[in-house]
Design an enzyme around this catalytic site. Structure first.
Site, PDB file in Angstrom:
ATOM      1  CG  ASN A  13      -1.762   1.221   1.360  1.00 22.83           C
ATOM      2  OD1 ASN A  13      -1.790   2.041   0.454  1.00 22.83           O
ATOM      3  ND2 ASN A  13      -2.453   1.354   2.484  1.00 22.83           N
ATOM      4  CD1 TRP A  14       3.938   1.387  -2.827  1.00 26.38           C
ATOM      5  CD2 TRP A  14       3.585   2.380  -4.803  1.00 26.38           C
ATOM      6  NE1 TRP A  14       4.756   0.775  -3.760  1.00 26.38           N
ATOM      7  CE2 TRP A  14       4.550   1.369  -4.978  1.00 26.38           C
ATOM      8  CE3 TRP A  14       3.199   3.131  -5.912  1.00 26.38           C
ATOM      9  CZ2 TRP A  14       5.140   1.106  -6.224  1.00 26.38           C
ATOM     10  CZ3 TRP A  14       3.780   2.869  -7.145  1.00 26.38           C
ATOM     11  CH2 TRP A  14       4.742   1.866  -7.289  1.00 26.38           C
ATOM     12  CE  LYS A  15      -0.245   3.135   4.783  1.00 28.43           C
ATOM     13  NZ  LYS A  15      -0.158   3.226   6.254  1.00 28.43           N
ATOM     14  CG  HIS A  99      -5.827   1.890   5.204  1.00 30.45           C
ATOM     15  ND1 HIS A  99      -5.397   2.811   6.140  1.00 30.45           N
ATOM     16  CD2 HIS A  99      -4.819   1.007   5.042  1.00 30.45           C
ATOM     17  CE1 HIS A  99      -4.168   2.491   6.516  1.00 30.45           C
ATOM     18  NE2 HIS A  99      -3.792   1.391   5.860  1.00 30.45           N
ATOM     19  CD  GLU A 101      -2.903   5.429   6.842  1.00 30.85           C
ATOM     20  OE1 GLU A 101      -2.864   5.454   5.597  1.00 30.85           O
ATOM     21  OE2 GLU A 101      -1.996   4.929   7.549  1.00 30.85           O
ATOM     22  CD  GLU A 171      -3.488  -2.469   7.223  1.00 33.19           C
ATOM     23  OE1 GLU A 171      -2.435  -2.760   6.660  1.00 33.19           O
ATOM     24  OE2 GLU A 171      -4.035  -1.364   7.090  1.00 33.19           O
ATOM     25  N   GLY A 177       2.638   2.174  10.741  1.00 31.37           N
ATOM     26  CA  GLY A 177       3.607   3.258  10.601  1.00 31.37           C
ATOM     27  C   GLY A 177       4.330   3.618  11.880  1.00 31.37           C
ATOM     28  CB  SER A 217       5.395  -1.974  11.801  1.00 27.04           C
ATOM     29  OG  SER A 217       4.955  -0.656  12.058  1.00 27.04           O
ATOM     30  N   GLY A 238       2.853  -1.117   4.196  1.00 31.90           N
ATOM     31  CA  GLY A 238       2.975   0.303   3.881  1.00 31.90           C
ATOM     32  C   GLY A 238       4.423   0.670   3.621  1.00 31.90           C
ATOM     33  N   GLY A 239       5.098   1.176   4.638  1.00 30.56           N
ATOM     34  CA  GLY A 239       6.465   1.686   4.499  1.00 30.56           C
ATOM     35  C   GLY A 239       7.421   0.785   3.724  1.00 30.56           C
TER      36      GLY A 239
HETATM   37  P1  13P Z   1       3.082   0.204   7.636  1.00 33.53           P
HETATM   38  O1  13P Z   1       3.564  -1.089   7.017  1.00 33.53           O
HETATM   39  O2  13P Z   1       3.824   1.405   7.158  1.00 33.53           O
HETATM   40  O3  13P Z   1       2.953   0.101   9.095  1.00 33.53           O
HETATM   41  O4  13P Z   1       1.577   0.428   7.070  1.00 33.53           O
HETATM   42  C1  13P Z   1       0.671  -0.601   7.162  1.00 33.53           C
HETATM   43  C2  13P Z   1      -0.535  -0.224   6.395  1.00 33.53           C
HETATM   44  O5  13P Z   1      -1.235   0.694   6.775  1.00 33.53           O
HETATM   45  C3  13P Z   1      -0.818  -0.953   5.161  1.00 33.53           C
HETATM   46  O6  13P Z   1      -2.077  -0.663   4.684  1.00 33.53           O
END
Ligand code: 13P
Length: 260
Positions: A13-15, A99, A101, A171, A177, A217, A238-239
């Site tokens: 997930n590149w956000k 998600h 967010e 999640e 994050g 994470s 994500g990251g």
């Molecule tokens: P991180 O891997 O950066 O914690 O993000 C997880 C995430 O929100 C994937 O959708």
């Protein structure tokens, strides 16, 4: 329950990261590093603006393109929105819905998440439905109750013949994050609970065929332990999905678990 009945999926997930002009070199590097696993489905969920470039750069590869959200509506006067049909027309395979967010910053509710998942399925794509508790809910012992509620609300309008195309991502918000990962046992416990809810409501056959991912994470360092758990079928990352080498390391962990 036996993992052979379901797909292993590693989804990035590149956000809101990278630029459309950076997509080509990212894709080239990832294709070069991609471990030779046949059993793991690899997905990159990119911002809408990056999807055409990503699609082109991943042509003839085994990597699927995903989106991070979509509109509830089919078409019409909804300025700034992107419909399921538009994503399908760009050969998108997966769409993340709900998600945390989006729930936190954009007013997404359990019920809009359910309706969005239906829109994704009706357009021939697969939703990656996100659920997960806050730190406060975990500390108050409400994790299972909350995740149960979110899961049932998201799946309530999805008929059995479409349910098998859904993916669920657990999640925990406190792990996103933050560099703080749920322990493999904590993540397994919740993923097992999600599968049990599906089994109780929709039957054992569907429960054993749905892929449940962990997100929060996940990295090359902790992926192997998490992915070795019986009810964790992959990751939503994500990251670590922003660096081809880190992402490839997580895909490699699936290959190790499946013995490829
Ligand atoms: P991180 O891997 O950066 O914690 O993000 C997880 C995430 O929100 C994937 O959708």
């Amino acid at each position: 329950m036996n993992k052979k009945y379901r797909k292993a999926i590693i989804a990035g997930n590149w956000k809101m990261n990278l630029l459309p002009s950076e997509v080509k070199s990212f894709a080239e590097e990832l294709r070069h590093l991609l471990p030779k696993t046949k059993t793991c489905e690899v997905v990159l969920c990119a911002p809408y603006t990056h999807i055409p470039n990503l699609r082109r750069s991943l042509k003839d590869s085994r990597i699927y393109v995903g989106a991070q959200d979509l509109s509830l509506h089919d078409k019409g006067a909804f300025t700034g929105e992107i419909s399921a049909a538009m994503l399908d027309d760009l050969s998108v395979h997966y769409v993340i819905v709900g998600h945390s967010e989006r729930r936190q910053y954009h007013g997404e509710t359990d019920f809009s998440v359910g309706d969005k998942a239906v829109a994704v399925l009706e357009n021939g794509m697969s939703p990656i439905i996100c659920v997960g508790e806050s730190l406060e809910q975990r500390e108050r012992g409400l994790t299972m109750e909350y995740v149960r509620y979110q899961t049932l609300a998201a799946l309530s309008k999805i008929p059995d013949d479409k349910l098998r195309h859904c993916v669920i991502a657990y999640e925990p918000i406190w792990a996103i994050g933050t560099g703080k990962t749920a322990s493999a046992q904590q993540a397994q416990e919740v993923c097992e609970c999600i599968r049990r809810i599906i089994r109780e409501r929709r039957g054992a056959r569907l429960a054993r065929s749905i892929s449940i991912l962990y997100g929060g994470s996940m990295s090359g360092k902790n992926a192997l332990e998490l992915l070795s758990m019986p009810d964790i079928d992959g990751g939503l990352i994500g990251g670590a999905s922003l660096k081809p080498a880190d992402f490839a390391q997580i895909i490699d962990a699936v290959a190790q678990v499946t013995g490829e």
